[in-house]
Enzyme design. Sequence first.
Site, PDB file in Angstrom:
ATOM      1  N   GLY A  58      -2.309 -13.735   6.047  1.00 13.87           N
ATOM      2  CA  GLY A  58      -1.837 -13.347   7.379  1.00 13.87           C
ATOM      3  C   GLY A  58      -1.068 -14.494   7.996  1.00 13.87           C
ATOM      4  CB  CYS A  85      -3.284 -16.949   1.809  1.00 10.89           C
ATOM      5  SG  CYS A  85      -2.116 -18.145   2.412  1.00 10.89           S
ATOM      6  CE1 TYR A  86      -5.788 -16.811   9.946  1.00 12.91           C
ATOM      7  CE2 TYR A  86      -6.792 -14.692   9.429  1.00 12.91           C
ATOM      8  CZ  TYR A  86      -6.572 -15.727  10.316  1.00 12.91           C
ATOM      9  OH  TYR A  86      -7.144 -15.695  11.564  1.00 12.91           O
ATOM     10  CG  HIS A 172       0.047 -14.901  -1.726  1.00  5.34           C
ATOM     11  ND1 HIS A 172      -0.553 -14.043  -0.830  1.00  5.34           N
ATOM     12  CD2 HIS A 172       0.459 -15.972  -1.011  1.00  5.34           C
ATOM     13  CE1 HIS A 172      -0.494 -14.560   0.374  1.00  5.34           C
ATOM     14  NE2 HIS A 172       0.110 -15.729   0.306  1.00  5.34           N
ATOM     15  CD  GLU A 174      -1.245 -11.129  -2.836  1.00  4.46           C
ATOM     16  OE1 GLU A 174      -2.077 -11.763  -3.505  1.00  4.46           O
ATOM     17  OE2 GLU A 174      -0.938 -11.445  -1.668  1.00  4.46           O
ATOM     18  CB  SER A 226      12.625  17.699   0.689  1.00 10.24           C
ATOM     19  OG  SER A 226      11.996  16.734  -0.141  1.00 10.24           O
ATOM     20  N   GLY A 227      12.981  18.582  -2.509  1.00 12.15           N
ATOM     21  CA  GLY A 227      13.627  18.051  -3.706  1.00 12.15           C
ATOM     22  C   GLY A 227      13.193  16.622  -3.949  1.00 12.15           C
ATOM     23  N   GLY A 228      12.583  15.986  -2.955  1.00 13.97           N
ATOM     24  CA  GLY A 228      12.104  14.608  -3.105  1.00 13.97           C
ATOM     25  C   GLY A 228      10.794  14.567  -3.885  1.00 13.97           C
ATOM     26  CB  VAL A 229       9.059  11.697  -5.518  1.00  9.55           C
ATOM     27  CG1 VAL A 229       7.923  11.526  -6.500  1.00  9.55           C
ATOM     28  CG2 VAL A 229      10.341  11.131  -6.068  1.00  9.55           C
ATOM     29  CG  ASP A 230       6.609  11.203  -1.401  1.00 16.70           C
ATOM     30  OD1 ASP A 230       6.479  10.710  -2.533  1.00 16.70           O
ATOM     31  OD2 ASP A 230       6.948  10.548  -0.400  1.00 16.70           O
ATOM     32  CB  SER A 231       7.845  17.727  -0.687  1.00 19.85           C
ATOM     33  OG  SER A 231       9.124  17.752  -1.279  1.00 19.85           O
ATOM     34  CE  LYS A 371       8.422   7.749  -3.562  1.00 23.51           C
ATOM     35  NZ  LYS A 371       8.660   8.583  -2.367  1.00 23.51           N
TER      36      LYS A 371
END
Length: 516
Positions: A58, A85-86, A172, A174, A226-231, A371
């Site tokens: 942070g 870290c923090y 870090h 990650e 919508s054609g997008g990945v999520d929907s 995602k």
Amino acid sequence: MDDLKAGGIAVIDFGSQYTQLIARRIRELGVYAEVYAHHSDASQMNQHRPAGYVLSGGPSSVYEADAPQLPPFLLDAERPILGICYGMQLLTAAQGGAVAAASEREYGPAVIRHEPISPLFDGLDAELQVWMSHGDRIEALPAGYRALAASDNSPLAAIGDLERDRYGLQFHPEVRHSPRGQAILGNFLFRICRCQPVWSAATFIEDAVERIRAQVGDERVLLALSGGVDSAVAGALIHRAIGERLTCIFVDHGLLRQGEAEQVLQVFRHEQNMKLIAVNAVEEFLTALAGVTEPEAKRKIIGRLFVERFAEEARKLRGIRFLAQGTIYPDVIESAAAGASAKTIKSHHNVGGLPADLRFELVEPLRDCFKDEVRKIGEALGLPESIIWRQPFPGPGLAIRCLGELSWGRLEKLRAADAIFTSELAAAGLLRRGTAQSFAVLLPVKSVGVMGDKRSYEEALVLRSVTSEDFMTADWARLPYDLLAKVSARIVNEVPGINRVAYDITSKPPGTIEWE
Ligand code: XMP
């Protein structure tokens, strides 16, 4: 869901830009991780009975008056803790150690040497490359702690109380710049917290199907594709759970890329056998957008019309109780963090709220997923790569990439050029990985050229390709010159009405990714 989430990790957020990344990395190791604001209640943080806690980094200093504090219950929780870290400094300060400003801020790569005495570094080389980013350092260890690793500038690069399974890392693990960071996190999860790697696309799907069935019962669900990945993935998942009782609505506004509208019908109606209502609203959108050049005006018109057409179809389908949405975990974190600790917040509202007479209960089966997890779930559900690996595409579509006045002719020109660019990128292996977003922008600007022996006077096109982790910042992609040359030649030769191609070399900030 609870069983799948139980025994995972609670990641406590102290405002680091990497907090989400920590959770993602843990999940990549097959362990569920959920992010909590540092001021959340103990009951919230413990809702899934975590096997351990990770404290994020942070921007604050623990000795500042209003610095975020360690949740008081943690030190009595008797479960392993890893402070990064923090998070490490907080752990130190809360247990009687001392933290002070370092004489110099340490930022960038460093090499640490660790003592082979803790499970945290099990199986790792004695010297490791890591990524540092801190201004404070630990001056005195709390009782029970010892140094586990040191770098030239940080004598306490890693610390631990081996009795109580509490650890701190000054660097870090990650980030990708700590190449063995994932192994260190893995040691924390499997050797210290004794987590089981049960979180996977397959287990998620099994579990989500049950949850959707439990929520929806015998009722029906509506989804805007919508054609997008999520929907798309949300749709395929709900379809697996309730089959015919899912109805999808696809509003074709004529602003999608080449072949996309056809592909939505092909994949969802014919391959996935989903009930899909396709609304051809191209005329209506183009009529409403005629003569409009101002970007925000375009967005507003598109958002309004989209809701109107969706609502009109939804009204015809009487008695549907649920509305599905492809909300994903970063959306949830970002809206929860608005006003709390995360600093970078941006949301796009493509569609406003639905009219008051349309009341639905929400089904959001991907609320817990990042995602990359959504993509894995989509793959496991049998969706084609072309949908799963689609780059992000703005809700207003090509309207904000076709600068100036919209017309079908100009949109088709843009689509043809964009398709050439993306197909060449795909052939070079730069579409799925290597660039985060790549597209063409048609300018309402004409320039003179010479084609054959004739003078031409046609519109100019810009290629935009960026690399980005989170789309909040981005850099222009250093595409190979030969690739740019080929794309430019193909576009000018193959797309009538474009005689000049430029490449956008603006980063974000100060530019934005889209041109409008
Ligand atoms: P900018 O252009 O702000 O874009 O750097 C950041 C990311 O957001 C996408 N974007 C939008 N997405 N509706 C959307 O759904 C919008 O109005 C919109 N404007 C930009 C953009 O494609 C990029 O991924």
